[in-house]
Design a protein around this motif. Structure first.
Motif, short mmCIF file in Angstrom:
data_model
loop_
_atom_site.label_atom_id
_atom_site.label_comp_id
_atom_site.label_asym_id
_atom_site.label_seq_id
_atom_site.Cartn_x
_atom_site.Cartn_y
_atom_site.Cartn_z
N GLU A 139 0.83 -1.20 0.00
CA GLU A 139 0.00 0.00 0.00
C GLU A 139 0.86 1.25 0.00
OE1 GLU A 139 -2.62 -0.44 3.31
OE2 GLU A 139 -3.65 -2.11 2.33
N GLU A 140 1.93 1.19 0.82
CA GLU A 140 2.82 2.35 0.91
C GLU A 140 3.47 2.62 -0.45
OE1 GLU A 140 6.50 2.79 3.54
OE2 GLU A 140 4.82 2.63 4.91
N ASP A 142 2.33 1.76 -3.46
CA ASP A 142 1.34 2.28 -4.41
C ASP A 142 1.06 3.75 -4.15
OD1 ASP A 142 1.26 -0.20 -5.38
OD2 ASP A 142 -0.72 -0.74 -4.57
N GLU A 143 0.94 4.09 -2.86
CA GLU A 143 0.65 5.47 -2.51
C GLU A 143 1.82 6.37 -2.91
OE1 GLU A 143 0.22 6.10 1.63
OE2 GLU A 143 -0.39 8.19 1.38
N SER A 146 1.84 6.93 -6.61
CA SER A 146 0.80 7.83 -7.09
C SER A 146 1.08 9.27 -6.65
CB SER A 146 -0.59 7.34 -6.69
OG SER A 146 -0.97 7.88 -5.48
N VAL A 147 1.57 9.46 -5.41
CA VAL A 147 1.88 10.82 -4.96
C VAL A 147 3.02 11.42 -5.80
CG1 VAL A 147 2.79 12.23 -3.06
CG2 VAL A 147 1.10 10.49 -2.59
#
Ligand code: ADP
Length: 368
Positions: A139-140, A142-143, A146-147
């Motif tokens: 999750e980290e 992917d985030e 995207s950021v």
């Protein structure tokens, strides 16, 4: 410890004992059930995942395994297992424990014939694995992607637009000041990108524990004056005042010039970014064993609620005035890592709509 009743001829017992120690040595939880999904055998890792230390043999699996799906809806375990006509695997399930903690679960359910086809009843083998850490890393990541891609896209679009404009204006023989203006906008964006890439590079080195500290003697007066000179155009450009206070008794300190500069730069860029009226003050005072730096502003301030979060990775305030500015929420996270490398101490005070002060004590370290 694998729990089951052992019975049968000597070779069969030896065979089972081998199997028992094999299953018990597995890191994954293993549970075998009969065709009614009642537990026949299980290993210690399964008990760990179920957070149980009771004998669960003979119990129905659905009475001891309470699963939730990724939307936190309860899963009918009996139905899930009986529905497994061929092996099924999921990485989207969770278990909530009594103390309100949660784990992400890998679960595989395979229908099997026990006893290798003869006499044995049909049943199921269920493998459970705690994948909470893997999930949070995924999750980290992917985030992060995207950021970062969002943060890269905006300045690149602005820079590209301004350069195209400048080119067009040059072809049309437009006034040179207009061309210069467009190039200035593009230049600012490229500088922002350079800063972002710098933050990312530091972050990645910090995460891999690869940051090395080169200790050198730092002339604090020179360092602060140099920073003030670099930031003066930006401060003035926003109609702000830059105030500098340097303790005349200041002495040189031994620390990493690179990181001390980066720490102060992060505080200064934030104070300029989050201040629309008033002033930015940078001060350095002599303290026992080191220097106390302060960067304060008369800006938007940080709400009490946000104060505990500003050092988290990617955290940016929901304040509309923060949203107006660009940023990754990485600056203070990186700053905190650098501070700990330098054995520095930090504190801050902030009040909404009044301003913020960051204080950092940088100790003088031993020269290596
Ligand atoms: P970024 O500035 O890229 O968003 P930082 O990690 O540097 O990321 O800061 C995290 C958040 O802390 C900012 O988004 C902002 O909400 C808040 N913040 C930091 N410094 C200040 C400041 N001087 N004044 C007001 N808010 C601040």
């Amino acid at each position: 410890m694998l729990r089951q009743t052992l019975s049968g001829s000597r070779p069969a017992i030896v065979e089972r004992e081998r199997l028992t120690s094999l299953i018990n040595s597995m890191a994954d939880g293993v549970i075998a059930t009969d065709d009614k999904v009642n537990i026949l055998l299980y290993n210690g890792a399964a008990l760990n995942i179920l957070d149980s230390n009771s004998m669960i043999g003979g119990k129905s699996l659905s009475s001891i395994l309470q699963l939730k799906d990724k939307n936190d809806r309860p899963v009918d375990v009996q139905k899930l297992v009986l529905g497994a006509k061929t092996p099924i695997v999921s990485r989207e399930m969770r278990i909530h424990y009594g103390d309100s903690s949660t784990i992400n679960l890998y679960i595989s359910i395979a229908p099997v014939k026990f006893g290798f086809g003869h006499m044995g009843n049909a049943g199921y083998v269920i493998v459970l694995r705690d994948i909470t850490r893997e999930k949070s890393l995924e999750e980290e990541r992917d985030e992060f992607i995207s950021v970062v891609s969002h943060e890269l896209r905006t300045p690149i679009t602005i820079a590209e637009g301004n350069i195209s404009n400048a080119k067009l204006m040059a072809q049309q023989g437009t006034d040179l000041t207009k061309i210069e203006e467009a190039l200035e906008h593009a230049h600012n964006q490229v500088e922002f990108l350079a800063g972002l890439i710098n933050d990312l590079a530091t972050l990645s080195r910090a995460e891999r524990g690869k940051l090395t500290v080169d200790i050198e003697t730092i002339n604090v007066h020179d360092l602060v004056n140099e920073l003030a000179e670099n930031y003066l155009p930006e401060v003035r450009g926003k109609g702000l005042e830059l105030k500098i206070f340097l303790d005349p008794t200041l002495q040189a300190i031994n620390s990493s010039k690179l990181y001390v500069r980066e720490i102060l730069q992060n505080f200064i860029t934030n104070s300029i970014k989050y201040t629309d009226h008033g002033s930015i003050t940078i001060s350095a005072q002599r303290r026992e064993g080191g220097v106390l730096f302060e960067v304060s502003d008369t800006g938007i301030g940080i709400s009490k609620q946000d104060q505990g979060k500003i050092f988290e990775k990617f955290f940016r305030s929901e304040d509309y005035r923060t949203k107006k500015t660009s940023g990754t929420g990485l600056g203070l996270y990186v700053t905190k890592k650098l501070l700990s490398l330098l054995h520095a101490q930090m504190s801050f005070e902030s009040e909404l709509n009044k301003g913020t002060t960051f204080k950092v004590f940088i100790p003088s370290l031993k020269l290596m």
